[in-house]
Write a protein that holds these residues in place. Structure first.
Motif, mmCIF file in Angstrom:
data_model
loop_
_atom_site.group_PDB
_atom_site.id
_atom_site.type_symbol
_atom_site.label_atom_id
_atom_site.label_comp_id
_atom_site.label_asym_id
_atom_site.label_seq_id
_atom_site.Cartn_x
_atom_site.Cartn_y
_atom_site.Cartn_z
ATOM 1 N N PHE A 59 0.877 -1.200 -0.055
ATOM 2 C CA PHE A 59 0.070 0.033 0.007
ATOM 3 C C PHE A 59 0.913 1.275 -0.007
ATOM 4 C CE2 PHE A 59 -2.312 3.392 2.595
ATOM 5 C CZ PHE A 59 -3.537 3.523 1.464
ATOM 6 N N LEU A 60 1.937 1.223 0.620
ATOM 7 C CA LEU A 60 2.887 2.461 0.751
ATOM 8 C C LEU A 60 3.580 3.046 -0.553
ATOM 9 C CD1 LEU A 60 4.509 1.673 4.251
ATOM 10 C CD2 LEU A 60 2.516 3.195 3.625
ATOM 11 N N GLY A 61 3.570 2.160 -1.503
ATOM 12 C CA GLY A 61 4.043 2.478 -2.738
ATOM 13 C C GLY A 61 5.497 2.404 -2.896
ATOM 14 N N LYS A 62 6.300 3.389 -3.548
ATOM 15 C CA LYS A 62 7.685 3.532 -3.542
ATOM 16 C C LYS A 62 8.342 4.089 -2.381
ATOM 17 C CE LYS A 62 11.167 5.931 -6.238
ATOM 18 N NZ LYS A 62 11.386 6.758 -7.427
ATOM 19 N N LYS A 63 9.443 3.379 -1.931
ATOM 20 C CA LYS A 63 10.269 3.699 -0.592
ATOM 21 C C LYS A 63 11.390 4.173 -1.132
ATOM 22 C CE LYS A 63 8.290 1.076 3.150
ATOM 23 N NZ LYS A 63 8.676 0.221 4.226
ATOM 24 N N GLU A 64 11.894 5.284 -0.254
ATOM 25 C CA GLU A 64 13.257 5.697 -0.709
ATOM 26 C C GLU A 64 13.952 6.110 0.433
ATOM 27 O OE1 GLU A 64 13.615 8.562 -4.444
ATOM 28 O OE2 GLU A 64 13.882 9.648 -2.523
ATOM 29 N N LEU A 65 15.315 5.855 0.555
ATOM 30 C CA LEU A 65 16.283 5.793 1.665
ATOM 31 C C LEU A 65 17.610 6.198 1.285
ATOM 32 C CD1 LEU A 65 16.318 5.237 4.676
ATOM 33 C CD2 LEU A 65 16.753 2.861 3.977
ATOM 34 N N ASP A 66 18.210 6.976 1.971
ATOM 35 C CA ASP A 66 19.715 7.643 1.864
ATOM 36 C C ASP A 66 20.546 6.706 2.700
ATOM 37 O OD1 ASP A 66 18.754 9.384 0.089
ATOM 38 O OD2 ASP A 66 19.223 11.079 1.190
ATOM 39 N N LEU A 67 21.425 5.786 2.164
ATOM 40 C CA LEU A 67 22.293 5.267 3.011
ATOM 41 C C LEU A 67 23.580 5.568 2.946
ATOM 42 C CD1 LEU A 67 21.186 1.598 1.502
ATOM 43 C CD2 LEU A 67 20.464 2.414 3.567
ATOM 44 N N PRO A 68 24.182 5.782 4.255
ATOM 45 C CA PRO A 68 25.444 5.971 4.445
ATOM 46 C C PRO A 68 26.469 4.688 4.131
ATOM 47 C CG PRO A 68 24.737 5.682 6.449
ATOM 48 C CD PRO A 68 23.535 5.646 5.313
ATOM 49 N N PRO A 69 27.735 4.580 3.932
ATOM 50 C CA PRO A 69 28.305 3.146 3.975
ATOM 51 C C PRO A 69 28.203 2.480 5.318
ATOM 52 C CG PRO A 69 29.818 5.106 3.272
ATOM 53 C CD PRO A 69 28.623 5.788 3.753
ATOM 54 N N GLY A 70 28.197 1.196 5.099
ATOM 55 C CA GLY A 70 27.961 0.200 6.368
ATOM 56 C C GLY A 70 26.548 -0.172 6.261
#
Length: 118
Positions: A64-75
C-alpha cells in the motif's frame, strides 16, 4: 526482540547495496524488517517497491505504501529491535502493507530497486 545475524534472509544486491529481510512479529503484529549493507565508499540513495503474500491472500500483492526511498551511508542500516526503529523505511507493518485486512505476511519481495550515488 533483538535481531541476530542468522535470522536475516538475503534478498538481492544492487550496485553495491546488499538487501536482507526478515518476517517477524512486533507487538502482536506481522512485520517485515529490512537491513541494507552499503558496501560502497560513498552515500547512495536506494528506492524500491514492496510486494507481499499473506496467509489470507497467497498471490503477490503490491504494498500500500508504494515506492520507498532511503539515503544510505556506507555500512549497515537496520532496526535494532521493535522498540528501536530509527529509520521508518526499514520496517513495514502488515496494516501498512495491506490495510484492508489483518494480514499475516508469509513472503515479501522487492522490485524496481534503484541505487544512485549521492
Amino acid at each position: 526482540m533483538i535481531f541476530s545475524e542468522p535470522s536475516w534472509i538475503f534478498h538481492s544486491e544492487e550496485k553495491g547495496v546488499k538487501i536482507y529481510y526478515q518476517i517477524n512479529s512486533c507487538n502482536n503484529r506481522s512485520v517485515v524488517f529490512f537491513k541494507f549493507n552499503n558496501t560502497n565508499k560513498e552515500k547512495v540513495r536506494i528506492s524500491w517497491k514492496e510486494t507481499f503474500q499473506t496467509t489470507q491472500v497467497p498471490e503477490e500483492k503490491d504494498g500500500f505504501l508504494g515506492k520507498k526511498e532511503l539515503d544510505l551511508p556506507p555500512g549497515e542500516t537496520y532496526p535494532l529491535s521493535c522498540d528501536q526503529i530509527k529509520v521508518k523505511e526499514c520496517i513495514t507493518f502488515s496494516d501498512q502493507a495491506l490495510p484492508t485486512y489483518k494480514a499475516e505476511i508469509t513472503k515479501v519481495n522487492l522490485r524496481n530497486i534503484n541505487v544512485t550515488p549521492l
